[in-house]
Design a protein around this motif. Structure first.
Motif, mmCIF file in Angstrom:
data_model
loop_
_atom_site.group_PDB
_atom_site.id
_atom_site.type_symbol
_atom_site.label_atom_id
_atom_site.label_comp_id
_atom_site.label_asym_id
_atom_site.label_seq_id
_atom_site.Cartn_x
_atom_site.Cartn_y
_atom_site.Cartn_z
ATOM 1 N N UNK A 210 0.817 -1.213 0.000
ATOM 2 C CA UNK A 210 0.000 0.000 0.000
ATOM 3 C C UNK A 210 0.856 1.270 0.000
ATOM 4 N N UNK A 211 2.164 1.131 0.228
ATOM 5 C CA UNK A 211 3.058 2.284 0.235
ATOM 6 C C UNK A 211 3.924 2.360 -1.028
ATOM 7 N N UNK A 212 3.651 1.496 -1.982
ATOM 8 C CA UNK A 212 4.483 1.472 -3.191
ATOM 9 C C UNK A 212 4.395 2.795 -3.942
ATOM 10 N N UNK A 213 5.577 3.330 -4.285
ATOM 11 C CA UNK A 213 5.665 4.559 -5.059
ATOM 12 C C UNK A 213 5.287 5.820 -4.309
ATOM 13 N N UNK B 5 12.710 -0.441 -0.511
ATOM 14 C CA UNK B 5 12.636 -0.810 -1.933
ATOM 15 C C UNK B 5 11.229 -0.656 -2.502
ATOM 16 N N UNK B 6 10.293 -0.186 -1.689
ATOM 17 C CA UNK B 6 8.897 -0.080 -2.115
ATOM 18 C C UNK B 6 8.463 1.371 -2.282
ATOM 19 N N UNK C 299 2.902 11.578 0.981
ATOM 20 C CA UNK C 299 1.729 10.810 0.557
ATOM 21 C C UNK C 299 1.198 9.929 1.680
ATOM 22 N N UNK C 300 2.056 9.629 2.652
ATOM 23 C CA UNK C 300 1.653 8.779 3.776
ATOM 24 C C UNK C 300 2.512 9.106 4.990
ATOM 25 N N UNK C 301 1.889 9.019 6.164
ATOM 26 C CA UNK C 301 2.601 9.270 7.421
ATOM 27 C C UNK C 301 2.414 8.048 8.320
#
Length: 364
Positions: free
Chosen positions: A164-167, A188-189, A259-261
């Motif tokens: 869900x954290x890719x990119x 790596x994600x 984009x995410x914390x």
């Protein structure tokens, strides 16, 4: 007096005949699950009670994490290790109770104990093994105004699904061993990772911290999150404030697009009424003596809930604690019993199980 799988006792309140267990394990994490298995090796009538609605304890917090340091087990995802531990715990079919939090302990006149849950259920036992870790897991929340409204979108307190954290541009707040592990798993994600920590140095294993510092992961310390800026219900930008020696924000600030914390500020101990049982404690752990005995006869402890000299804070250490606690419980009930179980290759309780496994392998 030897263990009797059909032993009953009398409910002192109702007078009803009720089932009495040799040992009741409180907690369904690694220590509790291994204790459930090992007590079967000792032919003990066993019950395991877990406050959550699933087994795994704190391991449920990081199911995607790779576990490397369990002896004889090649690298395995935490979720898979939980499954293996549950399967092993069920080898001798202990009674397993989920969704009940033990609150009260009463010593009965016949030397047994009655455990009562927060919702009133009662359990009777000869011995107790406390494998409760730091209590019911509850993450320390981010103390920033309006943070709770982002919990349904891109503010996380655990990493359940790495993909869900890719990119994404990820901000990870925390400096513990778990925070460092998450950063390495996501390296790596995610498109980018920024770690922010209120202390000068990250915690965690030295090798992992060195990897973080030598990688492309940005580390901002000492800094803290001071403000979240949202687009609707999603965080789009974060204000970071430089922290003083006490870890408090100063006026020196910087903004970062994200984009995410992910927040990893620990899980405060939550042992509830157990702290009022009269057990000797240091901080939020039960002091363990020989064979993991606590200060109250018949009560033993294992895993993160136990403290003693040279304590090993590893899953592998929890297994040893659990076996010692079970041996202590067995000897409390039956002082002339062997001090430990025979190893599995010589233990008669496995004879039929071994034959079944051999026959199954021949059929394949």
């Amino acid at each position: 007096m030897s263990s009797d799988k059909s032993v009953q006792t009398v409910d002192p309140i109702t007078g009803d005949r009720i089932e009495l267990f040799d040992t009741t394990i409180i907690g369904g994490g690694p220590a509790g699950l291994y204790a459930a298995f090992y007590s079967g090796m000792r032919d003990m009538k066993t019950k395991l009670i877990e406050a959550q609605n699933e087994l795994g304890g704190r391991m449920l917090i990081y199911p995607e994490k790779m576990i490397w340091d369990v002896g004889g087990v090649t690298p395995v995802r935490c979720s898979e290790l939980i499954e293996k531990l549950i399967q092993q715990a069920n080898t001798f079919q202990p009674d397993i109770v989920l969704g009940q939090q033990i609150a009260y302990l009463e010593h009965l006149d016949d030397g047994t104990m009655m455990l009562t849950t927060t919702s009133g259920e009662r359990h009777w036992t000869r011995t107790v093994i406390l494998a409760v870790g730091y209590g019911v897991p509850s993450p320390a929340k981010l103390e920033v105004e309006g943070a709770e409204r982002f919990e349904i979108t891109n503010l996380y307190y655990t990493v359940m699904n790495l993909e869900s954290f890719r990119g994404k541009r990820v901000l990870l707040s925390g400096g513990s061993d778990t925070a460092v592990d998450w950063a390495m798993e996501l390296e790596s994600i995610a498109a980018s990772i920024t770690m922010v920590h209120r202390r000068e140095k990250l915690g965690g294993h030295e090798k992992n911290v060195r990897h973080i510092m030598e990688s492309d992961i940005a580390v901002m310390n000492p800094y803290v999150i001071s403000q979240l800026h949202g687009d609707g219900d999603s965080i789009r930008e974060v204000t970071l404030a430089k922290a003083d020696a006490a870890g408090e924000p100063t006026d020196e600030k910087v903004k970062l697009e994200v984009d995410a914390v992910i927040i990893n500020h620990g899980h405060p101990a939550n042992l509830g009424p157990m702290t009022e049982w009269g057990l000797k404690m240091e901080w939020s752990q039960f002091v363990a003596g020989e064979r993991m005995a606590t200060s109250i006869p018949g009560i033993f402890t294992a895993g993160d809930s136990a403290t003693y000299a040279n304590k090993l804070h590893l899953i592998a250490g929890a297994f040893t604690d659990a076996a010692l606690a079970v041996n202590g419980a067995k000897l409390h009930i039956e002082p002339k019993a062997s001090s430990m179980a025979y190893v599995s290759s010589h233990n008669g309780v496995f004879n039929e199980k071994n034959k079944a496994l051999i026959n199954e392998s021949k059929r394949k």
